[in-house]
Write a protein that holds these residues in place. Sequence first.
Motif, mmCIF file in Angstrom:
data_model
loop_
_atom_site.group_PDB
_atom_site.id
_atom_site.type_symbol
_atom_site.label_atom_id
_atom_site.label_comp_id
_atom_site.label_asym_id
_atom_site.label_seq_id
_atom_site.Cartn_x
_atom_site.Cartn_y
_atom_site.Cartn_z
ATOM 1 N N ILE A 2 -14.963 12.351 8.934
ATOM 2 C CA ILE A 2 -14.440 11.318 8.028
ATOM 3 C C ILE A 2 -14.055 11.958 6.695
ATOM 4 C CG2 ILE A 2 -15.147 9.257 6.730
ATOM 5 C CD1 ILE A 2 -17.194 8.973 9.168
ATOM 6 N N GLU A 3 -12.984 11.454 6.122
ATOM 7 C CA GLU A 3 -12.499 12.033 4.869
ATOM 8 C C GLU A 3 -13.372 11.623 3.676
ATOM 9 O OE1 GLU A 3 -9.809 14.656 3.314
ATOM 10 O OE2 GLU A 3 -9.762 13.983 5.391
ATOM 11 N N ASN A 4 -13.624 10.308 3.553
ATOM 12 C CA ASN A 4 -14.308 9.798 2.353
ATOM 13 C C ASN A 4 -15.408 8.793 2.679
ATOM 14 O OD1 ASN A 4 -12.526 11.004 0.270
ATOM 15 N ND2 ASN A 4 -10.986 9.754 1.321
ATOM 16 N N ILE A 5 -16.473 8.876 1.907
ATOM 17 C CA ILE A 5 -17.524 7.850 1.949
ATOM 18 C C ILE A 5 -17.879 7.525 0.510
ATOM 19 C CG2 ILE A 5 -20.034 7.582 2.288
ATOM 20 C CD1 ILE A 5 -19.737 8.721 5.059
ATOM 21 N N CYS A 39 -18.877 13.709 6.634
ATOM 22 C CA CYS A 39 -17.782 13.335 5.724
ATOM 23 C C CYS A 39 -17.440 14.489 4.786
ATOM 24 C CB CYS A 39 -18.251 12.111 4.932
ATOM 25 S SG CYS A 39 -17.265 11.720 3.509
ATOM 26 N N LYS A 40 -16.155 14.626 4.490
ATOM 27 C CA LYS A 40 -15.734 15.721 3.603
ATOM 28 C C LYS A 40 -16.079 15.453 2.152
ATOM 29 C CE LYS A 40 -11.809 17.314 6.327
ATOM 30 N NZ LYS A 40 -10.365 17.180 6.497
ATOM 31 N N PRO A 42 -18.214 12.852 0.226
ATOM 32 C CA PRO A 42 -19.068 11.691 -0.031
ATOM 33 C C PRO A 42 -19.311 11.459 -1.520
ATOM 34 C CG PRO A 42 -20.388 13.556 0.733
ATOM 35 C CD PRO A 42 -18.959 14.017 0.696
ATOM 36 N N LYS A 247 -12.594 3.061 7.945
ATOM 37 C CA LYS A 247 -12.180 3.791 6.745
ATOM 38 C C LYS A 247 -12.267 2.885 5.509
ATOM 39 C CE LYS A 247 -8.210 6.667 5.466
ATOM 40 N NZ LYS A 247 -7.490 5.844 4.522
#
Lengths: 269, 249
Positions: A2-5, A39-40, A42, A247
């Motif tokens: 996942i890219e963002n959290i 995630c990349k 967070p 997302k």
Amino acid sequence: MIENIIDLNCWFGNHYLSEELSVDEKKLKGYHDYLQTVCKNPVITLSSYYSLFCDPVGGDEELGEFIAGYNFLSGCLIFPNCFISREDEFVSYLEKKYLNGFRFLRIYPKTHKYLADARSMGSIYNILDMCSFPLVINIDEIDITGNKVIDWTMVMDISDRFPNIPIILDGGNAKELMFNGYFFQLLENCSNLFLESHNLLAFNQVEDISGKFGASRILLGSNFTVYPAFLSVERIIFARIEDIEKKKILADNARGLIEGIDFERIKGI
Amino acid sequence: MHPGKYVSSFVNSDFEARLCNEVKKLNFVKVIVIHNSFFFEPDKGLRLTLDFIRSNPGFASGYLVYNPHYIEKSVNIIKDNFGRNGIVGVKMHPEDHRCYITDEKYEPLWKIAIEKNIPVLSHTWNPDVASSSQKYADALLFESIAKKYPGLKVILGHAGAKDYYYYKVIKMLKKNIDKNIFIDIAGDIFYRGMVELFVSEIGSEKILFGSDSPWTDPLLTLLSVLRANISKKDKQNIFYNNAADLFNL
């Protein structure tokens, strides 16, 4: 991956009743390490136990200094009841905190003993409304008897009168799995209302709400350290919804609210 | 797992149609169900439980419900149905039925459970909550029952429940480790480190997996064991082995 959290419900500092619940830098780092496995980028939004239990101004001053040292941290203010009837001072306090990295404001009307309805807190809500500053309301704090007699109509009233405040309901320790009926009515009637995810525990609750009202109405909250690090995050990662909806819940919705904060609107008045 | 309507919750959810499919997708190989109607209407509850089991052959088994206010009827239902048609245990709900675990109205249940080797699953909860009816379901009350009926096989549903009450439950269980008291981890009790603590303190052999669905999404309970920092053997015990032994599955 996942890219963002963006986790908007993580606590920091000493919990005076439990070392288990206390979060120091090391424990926070462990949580961040976990998030980096899924995630990349967070981002963890911290609220301060010291602000909650003792001194919101002092606690959030310390928290502001702490989060400034990390690019993956932001803050959630606890409303200091000393600003009741001092709304002029609250504007500059809020803006200063925003510049320190705080992006949400929590109210604790039951614990800190003040009224939170639209009339009594109108001047404060008006400020939040003018700059679209997100307001987090813990359901336990508006549970009148402590036994699930929650003042839902008060939330609806705040939403009606202050439509530019994004209102986020945090399930706290409440048995949210019983509340779908209330949630459906609130989400139907309050377009500025959102649900934080950690206590949406019932079977298909995330999917049902997302299906009926759109994934844009749910925001990720971990409730770390009460809940284990993986629970709330992986509930969404493995949710029976589309990736685009995941997302939104994991980061996009929170980012949208943060980007909507605008202090220029207050200055213009 | 709880099929059936429950009027105070789950508004606008069609969970009944989806739940079985979803747990199968999560690789559940067996479910033991308690039909919600059984707490309120025994005849209907029995019929709907058996219907559910028949509709899910080889996958679903069921509990009967003992209502302490309908002792004769409850005992007769147990006598007539336990061990047949997929019925593998008896559930009691001291909170719903407003009857203390230690009330003499449960004595007939203890006796028939020992006589027929029936596992009894009880709802348990911490008594120090605003919902005053939870006081009837205090898990610690089982200490005296287990002393009086050492042959009784009982499962403390929800592991004693919320607000860190499980620390007290663990203390009681350690004192009574020779008794047949088990816990399940069903429900909204996702405390960080709880599963690990139970395993280290009372052993994974005393822990059963329960989803409590639809009250909680089975995915969450599954994750809480899968991601727990315990051995593979412990996970196998919790997920399957202990229930297979206890219920002769």
